[in-house]
Design a protein around this motif. Sequence first.
Motif, PDB file in Angstrom:
ATOM      1  N   CYS A  24       1.992   9.376   2.415  1.00  7.46           N
ATOM      2  CA  CYS A  24       0.698   8.745   2.167  1.00  7.46           C
ATOM      3  C   CYS A  24      -0.391   9.768   1.838  1.00  7.46           C
ATOM      4  CB  CYS A  24       0.283   7.905   3.366  1.00  7.46           C
ATOM      5  SG  CYS A  24       1.336   6.446   3.621  1.00  7.46           S
ATOM      6  N   CYS A  40      -0.573  11.184  -1.940  1.00 11.57           N
ATOM      7  CA  CYS A  40      -0.748  10.267  -3.069  1.00 11.57           C
ATOM      8  C   CYS A  40      -1.950  10.640  -3.937  1.00 11.57           C
ATOM      9  CB  CYS A  40      -0.872   8.823  -2.566  1.00 11.57           C
ATOM     10  SG  CYS A  40      -2.418   8.449  -1.713  1.00 11.57           S
ATOM     11  N   LEU A  51       0.822  -1.211   0.000  1.00 12.66           N
ATOM     12  CA  LEU A  51       0.000   0.000   0.000  1.00 12.66           C
ATOM     13  C   LEU A  51       0.856   1.261   0.000  1.00 12.66           C
ATOM     14  CD1 LEU A  51      -2.755  -1.023   2.607  1.00 12.66           C
ATOM     15  CD2 LEU A  51      -2.959  -0.975   0.109  1.00 12.66           C
ATOM     16  N   GLU A  52       1.854   1.313   0.878  1.00 10.62           N
ATOM     17  CA  GLU A  52       2.703   2.508   0.933  1.00 10.62           C
ATOM     18  C   GLU A  52       3.596   2.610  -0.298  1.00 10.62           C
ATOM     19  OE1 GLU A  52       4.660   4.065   4.288  1.00 10.62           O
ATOM     20  OE2 GLU A  52       3.290   3.126   5.730  1.00 10.62           O
ATOM     21  N   LEU A  84       2.651   1.827  -3.317  1.00  7.69           N
ATOM     22  CA  LEU A  84       1.791   2.472  -4.317  1.00  7.69           C
ATOM     23  C   LEU A  84       1.611   3.957  -3.985  1.00  7.69           C
ATOM     24  CD1 LEU A  84      -0.069   2.449  -6.745  1.00  7.69           C
ATOM     25  CD2 LEU A  84      -1.902   1.576  -5.267  1.00  7.69           C
ATOM     26  N   ALA A  85       1.434   4.257  -2.694  1.00  4.82           N
ATOM     27  CA  ALA A  85       1.278   5.660  -2.289  1.00  4.82           C
ATOM     28  C   ALA A  85       2.518   6.472  -2.663  1.00  4.82           C
ATOM     29  CB  ALA A  85       1.026   5.752  -0.787  1.00  4.82           C
ATOM     30  N   HIS A  97      -5.094   9.875  -3.619  1.00  5.97           N
ATOM     31  CA  HIS A  97      -5.910   8.690  -3.883  1.00  5.97           C
ATOM     32  C   HIS A  97      -6.690   8.384  -2.609  1.00  5.97           C
ATOM     33  CE1 HIS A  97      -7.139   4.685  -4.995  1.00  5.97           C
ATOM     34  NE2 HIS A  97      -6.464   4.706  -6.124  1.00  5.97           N
ATOM     35  N   GLN A 127      -9.187   6.414  -1.759  1.00  4.46           N
ATOM     36  CA  GLN A 127      -9.429   5.035  -1.354  1.00  4.46           C
ATOM     37  C   GLN A 127      -8.164   4.374  -0.809  1.00  4.46           C
ATOM     38  OE1 GLN A 127     -12.462   3.644  -1.152  1.00  4.46           O
ATOM     39  NE2 GLN A 127     -13.161   5.688  -1.766  1.00  4.46           N
ATOM     40  N   LEU A 128      -7.040   4.704  -1.381  1.00  5.54           N
ATOM     41  CA  LEU A 128      -5.772   4.160  -0.888  1.00  5.54           C
ATOM     42  C   LEU A 128      -5.485   4.678   0.522  1.00  5.54           C
ATOM     43  CD1 LEU A 128      -3.160   2.580  -1.225  1.00  5.54           C
ATOM     44  CD2 LEU A 128      -2.207   4.508  -2.509  1.00  5.54           C
ATOM     45  N   MET A 160      -7.471   2.753   2.984  1.00  7.07           N
ATOM     46  CA  MET A 160      -6.913   1.425   3.216  1.00  7.07           C
ATOM     47  C   MET A 160      -5.697   1.508   4.142  1.00  7.07           C
ATOM     48  SD  MET A 160      -7.276  -0.257  -0.596  1.00  7.07           S
ATOM     49  CE  MET A 160      -6.818  -1.900  -0.076  1.00  7.07           C
ATOM     50  N   GLU A 178       8.614   3.582  -5.214  1.00  9.75           N
ATOM     51  CA  GLU A 178       7.816   2.439  -4.776  1.00  9.75           C
ATOM     52  C   GLU A 178       8.700   1.304  -4.270  1.00  9.75           C
ATOM     53  OE1 GLU A 178       4.271  -0.551  -6.336  1.00  9.75           O
ATOM     54  OE2 GLU A 178       5.207   0.849  -7.747  1.00  9.75           O
TER      55      GLU A 178
END
Length: 238
Positions: A143, A146, A92-93, A95-96, A148, A150-151, A154, A202
Motif C-alpha cells: 500500500c 502505490c 482499494l488494495e 488499485l494500490a 498515491h 489520497q489512496l 483512504m 490487482e
Amino acid sequence: MTVFNPPKSNLLHIEVINAIINAIVSGSLKPGDRIIEQHIAEQMQISRAPVREAIRELVAQDIIKFLPRKGAYIAPLNPKNVQEVYLLRSCLEGLAARLATEWLTEADLNQLYLLNFKMGEATLKNDALAFIESDLAFHDLICHRCDHAQLIKMLEGVRVQTRLYMIMSKWNLVAHSQLNREMNAHQPILDAFRERNPEAAEQTIRAHIITSGNLLLEYLAGDEEKENPEKEPDESRL
C-alpha cells in the motif's frame, strides 16, 4: 482484572486502539460491554486525552458505538458491515497493488518474499501472532509503494477495522488448527509483482482479500453470541 496495560511508545492513542482491539479479540471485551474512558486511562497510566482520541477513531470505524445516557460500548460485529469493509478494502488494495507494480524495487520484492516465508513458517507452527505481524507488514508495504497519497489516506480509513477483522479471523483459524488454509495465499500476488503485471496484481490481491473476508464471515456465522445485534451495554463490565 487489568485489561489495559501502560503503553510502550509515545503514540498513545494508537496504543489505546491496539489495546481495545486486543481486548475484543481475547474476549475480555464483548459486544455490549461499556468503554469507560477514565478506567482505561487509569489502567494504562495515561491522561484521558489519548483515550478520547482512540475512542473517536473507533467510533468512526464502527467498532465502538454510543447510546444516549448509556455512553460508549463495544459494537456487535455485523456480518454485513464485515462484508462491506472487505469489499471496499479489496477494491482499494487492488488499485494500490496495480499502482505499486511499477514502483516496487528489487529490495521491496525481496522483503515481500521474506514476509511470505515467515507467514509460511508461522502457519506450520500454528502461530497466529507471528502470522498476523508478517501479514500486516506484507499488505502495508504494498500500500505504501502505490505512490498515491489520497489512496493511502483512504486505506488508513479502514485500517483499524482491517486489523481487528484480520486478527479475529486468524485467531479463529488457529483455534481450530486451520491456519494452513492461509498457506501460500500470497504467492499469486508475488508472482504478479515479479512479472510486473499490474492487472494480475490487482486481481490476485482482490481475490485474496475477498477469500479472507469469507473466512471471517464463516466464523461469525458459527458464533451464536454475535447473532444478537441489539444487545444492550453491560454496565457491570469494566
